[in-house]
Design a protein around this motif. Structure first.
Motif, mmCIF file in Angstrom:
data_model
loop_
_atom_site.group_PDB
_atom_site.id
_atom_site.type_symbol
_atom_site.label_atom_id
_atom_site.label_comp_id
_atom_site.label_asym_id
_atom_site.label_seq_id
_atom_site.Cartn_x
_atom_site.Cartn_y
_atom_site.Cartn_z
ATOM 1 N N ASP A 145 -1.310 -11.311 7.514
ATOM 2 C CA ASP A 145 -2.405 -12.015 8.167
ATOM 3 C C ASP A 145 -1.972 -13.462 8.373
ATOM 4 N N THR A 146 -2.800 -14.229 9.033
ATOM 5 C CA THR A 146 -2.452 -15.620 9.314
ATOM 6 C C THR A 146 -3.213 -16.599 8.438
ATOM 7 N N ALA A 147 -3.971 -16.100 7.472
ATOM 8 C CA ALA A 147 -4.735 -16.974 6.582
ATOM 9 C C ALA A 147 -3.787 -17.747 5.668
ATOM 10 N N GLU A 148 -4.209 -18.941 5.263
ATOM 11 C CA GLU A 148 -3.478 -19.746 4.288
ATOM 12 C C GLU A 148 -4.381 -19.958 3.089
ATOM 13 N N PRO A 149 -4.132 -19.425 1.955
ATOM 14 C CA PRO A 149 -3.037 -18.522 1.623
ATOM 15 C C PRO A 149 -3.297 -17.120 2.164
ATOM 16 N N SER A 150 -2.228 -16.364 2.301
ATOM 17 C CA SER A 150 -2.325 -15.011 2.841
ATOM 18 C C SER A 150 -3.200 -14.146 1.946
ATOM 19 N N ARG A 151 -4.067 -13.360 2.553
ATOM 20 C CA ARG A 151 -4.961 -12.484 1.798
ATOM 21 C C ARG A 151 -4.638 -11.012 2.004
ATOM 22 N N LEU A 152 -3.576 -10.726 2.727
ATOM 23 C CA LEU A 152 -3.135 -9.344 2.915
ATOM 24 C C LEU A 152 -1.617 -9.345 2.886
ATOM 25 N N ARG A 153 -1.065 -8.723 1.855
ATOM 26 C CA ARG A 153 0.385 -8.718 1.669
ATOM 27 C C ARG A 153 0.892 -7.292 1.676
ATOM 28 N N GLU A 154 2.082 -7.118 2.210
ATOM 29 C CA GLU A 154 2.714 -5.807 2.263
ATOM 30 C C GLU A 154 3.993 -5.853 1.436
ATOM 31 N N VAL A 155 4.133 -4.913 0.512
ATOM 32 C CA VAL A 155 5.308 -4.840 -0.357
ATOM 33 C C VAL A 155 6.131 -3.622 0.047
ATOM 34 N N PRO A 156 7.314 -3.842 0.655
ATOM 35 C CA PRO A 156 8.191 -2.714 0.981
ATOM 36 C C PRO A 156 8.694 -2.070 -0.314
ATOM 37 N N GLU A 186 10.153 6.231 0.921
ATOM 38 C CA GLU A 186 10.191 4.861 1.422
ATOM 39 C C GLU A 186 8.859 4.541 2.070
ATOM 40 N N GLY A 187 8.551 3.273 2.113
ATOM 41 C CA GLY A 187 7.333 2.841 2.783
ATOM 42 C C GLY A 187 6.877 1.501 2.279
ATOM 43 N N TRP A 188 5.560 1.331 2.198
ATOM 44 C CA TRP A 188 4.992 0.073 1.750
ATOM 45 C C TRP A 188 3.619 0.297 1.121
ATOM 46 N N TYR A 189 3.244 -0.680 0.330
ATOM 47 C CA TYR A 189 1.886 -0.770 -0.212
ATOM 48 C C TYR A 189 1.315 -2.098 0.266
ATOM 49 N N ARG A 190 0.087 -2.078 0.752
ATOM 50 C CA ARG A 190 -0.599 -3.311 1.155
ATOM 51 C C ARG A 190 -1.567 -3.692 0.057
ATOM 52 N N LEU A 191 -1.547 -4.976 -0.273
ATOM 53 C CA LEU A 191 -2.391 -5.490 -1.339
ATOM 54 C C LEU A 191 -3.275 -6.611 -0.825
ATOM 55 N N GLN A 192 -4.421 -6.746 -1.461
ATOM 56 C CA GLN A 192 -5.353 -7.829 -1.154
ATOM 57 C C GLN A 192 -5.861 -8.383 -2.478
ATOM 58 N N PRO A 193 -6.380 -9.608 -2.484
ATOM 59 C CA PRO A 193 -6.930 -10.153 -3.730
ATOM 60 C C PRO A 193 -8.178 -9.383 -4.159
ATOM 61 N N ARG A 194 -8.358 -9.236 -5.460
ATOM 62 C CA ARG A 194 -9.595 -8.654 -5.978
ATOM 63 C C ARG A 194 -10.749 -9.582 -5.599
ATOM 64 N N VAL A 195 -11.943 -9.055 -5.571
ATOM 65 C CA VAL A 195 -13.115 -9.829 -5.168
ATOM 66 C C VAL A 195 -13.272 -11.076 -6.022
ATOM 67 N N ASP A 196 -12.996 -10.961 -7.328
ATOM 68 C CA ASP A 196 -13.150 -12.105 -8.222
ATOM 69 C C ASP A 196 -11.923 -13.013 -8.257
ATOM 70 N N GLY A 197 -10.861 -12.654 -7.504
ATOM 71 C CA GLY A 197 -9.658 -13.481 -7.453
ATOM 72 C C GLY A 197 -8.771 -13.364 -8.675
ATOM 73 N N SER A 198 -9.026 -12.392 -9.543
ATOM 74 C CA SER A 198 -8.275 -12.261 -10.792
ATOM 75 C C SER A 198 -6.888 -11.663 -10.605
ATOM 76 N N GLY A 199 -6.623 -11.061 -9.469
ATOM 77 C CA GLY A 199 -5.313 -10.455 -9.242
ATOM 78 C C GLY A 199 -5.297 -9.699 -7.923
#
Length: 178
Positions: free
Chosen positions: A126-137, A152-165
């Motif tokens: 995404d284009t947010a600063e800081p990024s809120r959607l990350r892809e891990v190959p 092979e592939g990827w997992y996409r991660l986003q911050p938890r609602v409370d920002g804890s991880g």
């Protein structure tokens, strides 16, 4: 072999050599900036210092003490390998990967005997600063009782609602044919 499976979570908790992290950028010098302070003319603004590690952590979308994105993927896959679906599912948004997760082939494997996970550096999707959607190959090698399989592939991660991880938002994992 059972000892290796029991010790596998400890490797992930203390770091493992198969985990790749992006190199830390050190300060760079520019040839157009003079080395001594006498070169700064009155009215000129001094050069901007390079960002520090503290500044980069201030731009994080999650708490500073949270696991990084590759570590979350490692914890998830380790829980799958141990047959602990409750812990694995807790890594997903809403506590569940949904009806038919995109890593269903991996989740359905019986009799994990060995697991090797190789992750790449997280990529901002995404284009947010800081990024809120990350892809891990990710590249995964699984040994079962009968053969060795590769994915092979990827997992996409986003911050938890409370920002804890970070939590897994989506996945795309496919078997690799030899």
């Amino acid at each position: 072999m059972r000892r290796a499976i029991l010790l596998l979570p400890l490797l992930f908790l203390h770091g493992c050599s198969c985990q790749q992290h992006p190199p830390v950028a050190g300060p760079t010098t520019r040839p157009d900036v003079a080395a001594d302070a006498d070169a700064v003319q009155p009215g000129d603004s001094p050069p901007t210092p390079p960002p520090t590690a503290a500044a980069s952590t201030a731009l994080s979308a999650v708490a500073a003490d949270a696991l990084d994105e590759p570590s979350v993927v490692h914890a998830y896959l380790s829980a799958l390998a141990q047959g602990d679906l409750a812990t694995a599912d807790a890594q997903w948004t809403s506590g569940s990967p949904g009806g038919h997760p995109d890593d269903a082939a991996l989740r359905a494997l019986p009799d994990f005997r060995g697991l090797r996970i190789q992750t790449g550096a997280p990529i901002a999707r995404d284009t947010a600063e800081p990024s809120r959607l990350r892809e891990v190959p990710v590249q995964i090698r699984v040994s079962t009782g009968t053969n060795t399989l590769r994915f092979e592939g990827w997992y996409r991660l986003q911050p938890r609602v409370d920002g804890s991880g970070w939590e897994i938002h989506g996945a795309s994992i496919q078997p690799v044919l030899n």
